[in-house]
Design a protein around this motif. Sequence first.
Motif, mmCIF file in Angstrom:
data_model
loop_
_atom_site.group_PDB
_atom_site.id
_atom_site.type_symbol
_atom_site.label_atom_id
_atom_site.label_comp_id
_atom_site.label_asym_id
_atom_site.label_seq_id
_atom_site.Cartn_x
_atom_site.Cartn_y
_atom_site.Cartn_z
ATOM 1 N N GLY A 183 86.060 50.692 56.082
ATOM 2 C CA GLY A 183 84.771 50.262 56.596
ATOM 3 C C GLY A 183 83.997 51.447 57.131
ATOM 4 O O GLY A 183 84.579 52.384 57.659
ATOM 5 N N THR A 184 82.689 51.390 57.013
ATOM 6 C CA THR A 184 81.851 52.489 57.498
ATOM 7 C C THR A 184 81.020 52.074 58.710
ATOM 8 O O THR A 184 79.974 52.654 58.977
ATOM 9 C CB THR A 184 80.917 52.986 56.369
ATOM 10 N N GLN A 185 81.505 51.063 59.444
ATOM 11 C CA GLN A 185 80.789 50.629 60.631
ATOM 12 C C GLN A 185 80.665 51.798 61.612
ATOM 13 O O GLN A 185 81.583 52.600 61.743
ATOM 14 C CB GLN A 185 81.543 49.473 61.324
ATOM 15 N N PRO A 186 79.546 51.887 62.319
ATOM 16 C CA PRO A 186 79.370 52.989 63.269
ATOM 17 C C PRO A 186 80.280 52.859 64.495
ATOM 18 O O PRO A 186 80.575 53.856 65.152
ATOM 19 C CB PRO A 186 77.896 52.898 63.660
ATOM 20 N N THR A 187 80.716 51.652 64.797
ATOM 21 C CA THR A 187 81.633 51.425 65.909
ATOM 22 C C THR A 187 82.832 50.636 65.386
ATOM 23 O O THR A 187 82.819 50.110 64.273
ATOM 24 C CB THR A 187 80.968 50.632 67.047
ATOM 25 N N ARG A 188 83.852 50.526 66.226
ATOM 26 C CA ARG A 188 85.081 49.820 65.835
ATOM 27 C C ARG A 188 84.740 48.417 65.337
ATOM 28 O O ARG A 188 84.042 47.669 66.010
ATOM 29 C CB ARG A 188 86.018 49.725 67.037
ATOM 30 N N PRO A 189 85.246 48.038 64.163
ATOM 31 C CA PRO A 189 84.957 46.695 63.642
ATOM 32 C C PRO A 189 85.536 45.612 64.551
ATOM 33 O O PRO A 189 86.565 45.820 65.214
ATOM 34 C CB PRO A 189 85.662 46.674 62.285
ATOM 35 N N LEU A 190 84.885 44.474 64.563
ATOM 36 C CA LEU A 190 85.381 43.339 65.332
ATOM 37 C C LEU A 190 86.678 42.838 64.730
ATOM 38 O O LEU A 190 86.868 42.869 63.513
ATOM 39 C CB LEU A 190 84.352 42.209 65.324
ATOM 40 N N GLU A 191 87.579 42.330 65.587
ATOM 41 C CA GLU A 191 88.831 41.765 65.078
ATOM 42 C C GLU A 191 88.580 40.438 64.377
ATOM 43 O O GLU A 191 89.270 40.100 63.418
ATOM 44 C CB GLU A 191 89.840 41.615 66.204
ATOM 45 N N VAL A 192 87.619 39.671 64.873
ATOM 46 C CA VAL A 192 87.244 38.409 64.226
ATOM 47 C C VAL A 192 85.736 38.409 64.064
ATOM 48 O O VAL A 192 85.002 38.649 65.021
ATOM 49 C CB VAL A 192 87.672 37.187 65.068
ATOM 50 N N GLU A 193 85.308 38.153 62.852
ATOM 51 C CA GLU A 193 83.878 38.087 62.571
ATOM 52 C C GLU A 193 83.624 36.841 61.729
ATOM 53 O O GLU A 193 84.233 36.664 60.676
ATOM 54 C CB GLU A 193 83.444 39.337 61.814
#
Length: 90
Positions: A9-19
Motif C-alpha cells: 500500500g502507498t498510503q501516506p500514513t499507517r493503513p487502518l486495521e479495519v476499513e
Amino acid sequence: MKEFKNVRGTQPTRPLEVEVGPTHAYVRSNIRPVEAPSIGITFWIYDEVQYTLAEYIQLQQEKIEEIQNFTDKYLLDLEHRLTQLELGGA
C-alpha cells in the motif's frame, strides 16, 4: 472472502486495521512500513482479508453472539455464587 498476503500500500500514513466501504470491508494485519529511500517514500506491506459487506456483517454478528453467550454464562455463574454467599453456603 478473499485473502491476500504481502499487499503493498502507498498510503501516506499507517493503513487502518479495519476499513469498511460501501461494498466491501478490509481487515488488515501484520502491517509494517517499508522505507524506499531511493525514491523518497515509505510504503506499507500487510496481509488483508477482503469481505463483501454481507460477509462482514455476518462475521460481526457471530462475534456479538459469542460475546453475549459468554456474558450470559458469566452472569449466571455470578448470580449462583452470590446466592451461595447469601445463604452462607459453600
